[in-house]
Design a protein around this motif. Structure first.
Motif, PDB file in Angstrom:
ATOM      1  N   VAL A  28       0.853  -1.189   0.000  1.00  0.00           N
ATOM      2  CA  VAL A  28       0.000   0.000   0.000  1.00  0.00           C
ATOM      3  C   VAL A  28       0.893   1.245   0.000  1.00  0.00           C
ATOM      4  O   VAL A  28       1.813   1.356   0.837  1.00  0.00           O
ATOM      5  N   ARG A  29       0.621   2.142  -0.905  1.00  0.00           N
ATOM      6  CA  ARG A  29       1.372   3.411  -0.992  1.00  0.00           C
ATOM      7  C   ARG A  29       0.459   4.540  -0.557  1.00  0.00           C
ATOM      8  O   ARG A  29      -0.626   4.730  -1.095  1.00  0.00           O
ATOM      9  N   ALA A  30       0.882   5.256   0.454  1.00  0.00           N
ATOM     10  CA  ALA A  30       0.088   6.363   0.983  1.00  0.00           C
ATOM     11  C   ALA A  30       0.828   7.681   0.734  1.00  0.00           C
ATOM     12  O   ALA A  30       2.040   7.780   0.951  1.00  0.00           O
ATOM     13  N   VAL A  31       0.079   8.687   0.281  1.00  0.00           N
ATOM     14  CA  VAL A  31       0.659  10.008  -0.004  1.00  0.00           C
ATOM     15  C   VAL A  31      -0.123  11.066   0.758  1.00  0.00           C
ATOM     16  O   VAL A  31      -1.350  11.132   0.658  1.00  0.00           O
ATOM     17  N   ILE A  32       0.587  11.846   1.554  1.00  0.00           N
ATOM     18  CA  ILE A  32      -0.033  12.965   2.277  1.00  0.00           C
ATOM     19  C   ILE A  32       0.554  14.255   1.709  1.00  0.00           C
ATOM     20  O   ILE A  32       1.726  14.590   1.947  1.00  0.00           O
ATOM     21  N   PRO A  33      -0.220  15.038   0.895  1.00  0.00           N
ATOM     22  CA  PRO A  33       0.323  16.271   0.300  1.00  0.00           C
ATOM     23  C   PRO A  33       0.397  17.406   1.327  1.00  0.00           C
ATOM     24  O   PRO A  33      -0.426  17.480   2.252  1.00  0.00           O
ATOM     25  N   TYR A  34       1.399  18.222   1.204  1.00  0.00           N
ATOM     26  CA  TYR A  34       1.545  19.405   2.041  1.00  0.00           C
ATOM     27  C   TYR A  34       1.010  20.623   1.290  1.00  0.00           C
ATOM     28  O   TYR A  34       1.085  20.714   0.062  1.00  0.00           O
ATOM     29  N   THR A  35       0.492  21.581   2.026  1.00  0.00           N
ATOM     30  CA  THR A  35       0.043  22.855   1.427  1.00  0.00           C
ATOM     31  C   THR A  35       0.834  24.001   2.049  1.00  0.00           C
ATOM     32  O   THR A  35       1.264  23.933   3.217  1.00  0.00           O
ATOM     33  N   GLY A  36       0.985  25.053   1.257  1.00  0.00           N
ATOM     34  CA  GLY A  36       1.691  26.232   1.752  1.00  0.00           C
ATOM     35  C   GLY A  36       3.167  25.986   1.970  1.00  0.00           C
ATOM     36  O   GLY A  36       3.766  26.604   2.871  1.00  0.00           O
ATOM     37  N   VAL A  37       3.735  25.087   1.184  1.00  0.00           N
ATOM     38  CA  VAL A  37       5.157  24.775   1.339  1.00  0.00           C
ATOM     39  C   VAL A  37       5.953  25.570   0.333  1.00  0.00           C
ATOM     40  O   VAL A  37       5.576  25.703  -0.836  1.00  0.00           O
ATOM     41  N   ALA A  38       7.073  26.112   0.770  1.00  0.00           N
ATOM     42  CA  ALA A  38       7.913  26.933  -0.115  1.00  0.00           C
ATOM     43  C   ALA A  38       8.505  26.091  -1.223  1.00  0.00           C
ATOM     44  O   ALA A  38       8.702  24.876  -1.076  1.00  0.00           O
ATOM     45  N   MET A  41      11.012  22.766  -1.235  1.00  0.00           N
ATOM     46  CA  MET A  41      10.805  21.891  -0.088  1.00  0.00           C
ATOM     47  C   MET A  41       9.947  20.696  -0.522  1.00  0.00           C
ATOM     48  O   MET A  41       9.296  20.722  -1.556  1.00  0.00           O
ATOM     49  N   SER A  42       9.946  19.669   0.296  1.00  0.00           N
ATOM     50  CA  SER A  42       9.154  18.470  -0.026  1.00  0.00           C
ATOM     51  C   SER A  42       7.680  18.830  -0.055  1.00  0.00           C
ATOM     52  O   SER A  42       7.165  19.489   0.848  1.00  0.00           O
ATOM     53  N   GLN A  43       7.009  18.381  -1.106  1.00  0.00           N
ATOM     54  CA  GLN A  43       5.615  18.725  -1.301  1.00  0.00           C
ATOM     55  C   GLN A  43       4.642  17.695  -0.701  1.00  0.00           C
ATOM     56  O   GLN A  43       3.444  17.957  -0.669  1.00  0.00           O
ATOM     57  N   SER A  44       5.185  16.572  -0.269  1.00  0.00           N
ATOM     58  CA  SER A  44       4.294  15.522   0.267  1.00  0.00           C
ATOM     59  C   SER A  44       5.100  14.530   1.103  1.00  0.00           C
ATOM     60  O   SER A  44       6.330  14.478   1.027  1.00  0.00           O
TER      61      SER A  44
END
Length: 233
Positions: A28-38, A41-44
């Motif tokens: 299982v591959r899970a992806v948690i995206p980030y918001t408001g990231v410069a 930088m890592s986006q997820s």
């Protein structure tokens, strides 16, 4: 699946709930995206989990009885209210014993040694039959032991007269419900501790059907080899 492609083993809902459809292994591959990231930088956040799906355990086996050898030592004693011992002139004995309260057994004693010849729940001579009980055993001067097995199963042929030789090997000599000459469906054998002589002749009482009638008779007979001879009816 394990190969990174699609799989029919499991599905993942929009809310992230894994649902198993079959037994197997999936990644299982899970992806948690980030918001408001410069920028830069890592986006997820990405994570992998290996899931092994097994069939549901619908029942559980629990061993209640076993045929494993009894732990040593066992306690051997005469059967309560059981038949008398049979003793020959050499001091050999044949008797029915109780083994640790678990089973009854046909035993032979000689010079401080006890030999188990047969026990209840062991296979009887007839296919599909099990020994359920014993009548009195008889031993002659040659150390041969006559056993009268009562058995269940075996299409009515389970009960039998069996002679054990000096080595402990048993040989069936007569089966219940056997017909010989004018003796039809001989059954319900009765033997005593004196039923086997040194020549191998066996004395027993039994029921038999009178030819061409529904009448049953009882009588004392002797078995010489394979020949049944009436003594008294």
């Amino acid at each position: 699946g394990d190969n990174g492609g699609q799989t029919n083993t499991a599905t993942v809902s929009q809310s992230g709930l894994l649902r198993a459809l079959a037994a197997g292994a999936v990644t299982v591959r899970a992806v948690i995206p980030y918001t408001g990231v410069a920028t830069g930088m890592s986006q997820s956040f990405i994570a992998y989990a290996r899931v092994v799906i097994r069939n549901r355990e619908d029942y559980r086996l629990r061993r209640l009885l076993t045929s494993d050898p009894l732990p040593s030592p066992v306690r051997l004693r005469p059967v309560f209210n059981g038949p008398e011992f049979s003793v020959n002139d050499s001091g050999q004995m044949a008797f029915i014993g109780d083994i640790s309260g678990l089973t009854n057994a046909l035993m032979r004693y000689e010079n401080g040694r006890f030999d188990l010849l047969a026990s209840t729940a062991m296979p009887a001579p007839a296919p599909g039959a099990l020994i359920s009980s014993f009548q009195p055993a008889s031993i002659n001067s040659r150390g041969e032991v006559l056993a009268n097995f009562q058995a269940s199963g075996g299409n009515g042929l389970g009960s039998a007269l069996v002679v054990f030789d000096k080595s402990g090997a048993g040989k069936p000599v007569f089966f219940q419900n056997t017909t010989q000459g004018s003796f039809q469906r001989i059954n319900f054998f009765n033997t005593t501790r004196y039923s086997l002589n040194d020549s191998g002749t066996i004395l027993f009482m039994a029921n038999f059907a009178v030819p061409n009638t529904l009448q049953l008779q009882s009588g004392i007979s002797r078995l010489v080899g394979a020949d049944v001879q009436a003594i008294s009816t």
